[in-house]
Design an enzyme around this catalytic site. Structure first.
Site, PDB file in Angstrom:
ATOM      1  N   TYR A 135      -0.591  -5.100  -4.715  1.00 44.51           N
ATOM      2  CA  TYR A 135       0.118  -5.929  -3.741  1.00 44.51           C
ATOM      3  C   TYR A 135       1.608  -5.602  -3.765  1.00 44.51           C
ATOM      4  CZ  TYR A 135      -4.021  -8.962  -3.292  1.00 44.51           C
ATOM      5  OH  TYR A 135      -5.286  -9.472  -3.069  1.00 44.51           O
ATOM      6  N   SER A 136       2.109  -5.197  -2.615  1.00 50.35           N
ATOM      7  CA  SER A 136       3.528  -4.846  -2.483  1.00 50.35           C
ATOM      8  C   SER A 136       3.951  -3.818  -3.527  1.00 50.35           C
ATOM      9  CB  SER A 136       4.411  -6.099  -2.577  1.00 50.35           C
ATOM     10  OG  SER A 136       3.987  -7.090  -1.675  1.00 50.35           O
TER      11      SER A 136
END
Length: 341
Positions: free
Chosen positions: A63-64
């Site tokens: 994530y990110s």
């Protein structure tokens, strides 16, 4: 907020989980698709969730590109004790030949990266993000078992597995005597009930808990989409998960009717429906804005009657498929009366 036992483990989790996929900086890897909270808002959201009774926070190494884990660790700070962190591995931020998947090499590398980014010395729930078709399941299970024995991981879970893959993984763990997966994280919503065909029966039979991702079908059930405003919002750029639009708009209209009757939001009713469904342990809610999160957290206080659940079940019903329709047909159910005759 209610708390439920997570599968066959002794762990209790809140019926709502805070998802942190939106924890990112402006201009980050996910910002254009799903938004970016920044650290200040991320910290505030974690605080609001804890005040509401949430005790588990879900993230992933990918994530990110790792920023989500970093922000979650900072947001929790000295509140780490008493709260649970769930993260995942499988996907990768790099392109080396051994970077993707759940080999022993990848698992041992990725857990160290996640621990560092989260600023913690253990992960409460370490989840395999996808089924690895190239790594022997025995290798994955033994590596995860080692992490539990080392104290770096408390429990293990899986995500996005098919029903037969869940059954195989559980059976293999029993055979090997390794740690068993205690939970399955899967997509489930009023606009996407495929989970009910194979996965829910599998996890209920085997004693796994469930975490539900994208309970609002990528915002489709948030209340801002109607037949007249189909192309607005996040789904205009990132139309995922797939939704059968015509049935979906029928679902939204029914949600809106019930929401008006109960002085609630469309999103709250969609979430409450999931909280009432058998086999659901915890529903993951995430938001780009503080008001969205506050609204979502309010779903825990909503009670739906049997009649209201029936209305939602009927408008969102799956099309009958083989072999699931056979027991219904044999019973002479009116839905299949014409076939039975």
């Amino acid at each position: 907020m209610k708390y439920k036992q997570l599968g066959h483990s002794g762990l209790y989790v809140s019926e709502l989980t805070l998802g942190t996929m939106t924890f990112d900086n402006e201009g980050g890897s996910y910002a254009d698709l799903i938004g970016a909270t920044g650290q200040e808002l991320a910290t505030r959201m974690v605080g609001l969730a804890i005040e509401a009774g949430v005790n588990i926070f879900d993230t992933a190494n990918v994530y990110s590109s790792g920023v989500s884990e970093e922000m979650l660790g900072k947001a929790l700070g000295n509140r780490r004790q008493g709260n649970l962190i769930a993260t995942k591995l499988y996907n990768t931020m790099t392109t080396g030949p051994n970077d993707l998947g759940t080999s022993r090499l990848a698992i041992m590398r990725e857990v160290e990266g996640s621990l560092k980014r989260l600023g913690t010395d253990y992960i409460d729930l370490y989840q395999v993000h996808n089924f690895d078709i190239t790594t022997p399941l025995e290798e994955t299970l033994r590596a995860l078992d080692d992490l539990v024995r080392q104290g770096k991981v408390r429990y293990i879970g899986l995500s996005n597995f098919a029903g037969w893959q869940i059954a195989k993984a559980d059976g293999m763990a029993r055979l090997l005597g390794t740690e068993r997966f205690v939970s399955a994280q899967s997509y489930y919503s009023l606009a996407g009930r495929e989970l009910e065909r194979e996965i829910i029966p599998a996890v209920r039979d085997l004693g796994l808990g469930t975490f539900i991702w994208s309970p609002l079908a990528g915002g489709f059930l948030s209340g801002k989409y109607t037949r007249d405003a189909e192309n607005s919002g996040r789904r205009a750029a990132f139309d995922f998960p797939p939704v059968a639009k015509e049935q979906g708009f029928d679902i939204i209209e029914t949600l809106a009717q019930i929401a008006e009757e109960k002085n609630a939001s469309v999103a709250q009713i969609a979430l409450a429906w999931l909280l009432h469904k058998p086999g659901v342990t915890s529903v993951i809610v995430g938001a780009r804005k503080e008001a969205q999160l506050v609204d979502n957290l309010g779903a825990a206080a909503i009670t739906l009657s049997d009649a209201e659940m029936d209305r939602l079940d009927q408008v969102s019903a799956l099309k009958p498929e083989y072999p699931g329709y056979l027991p219904v047909w044999w019973r002479g159910d009116t839905l299949f009366g014409q076939l039975h005759d």
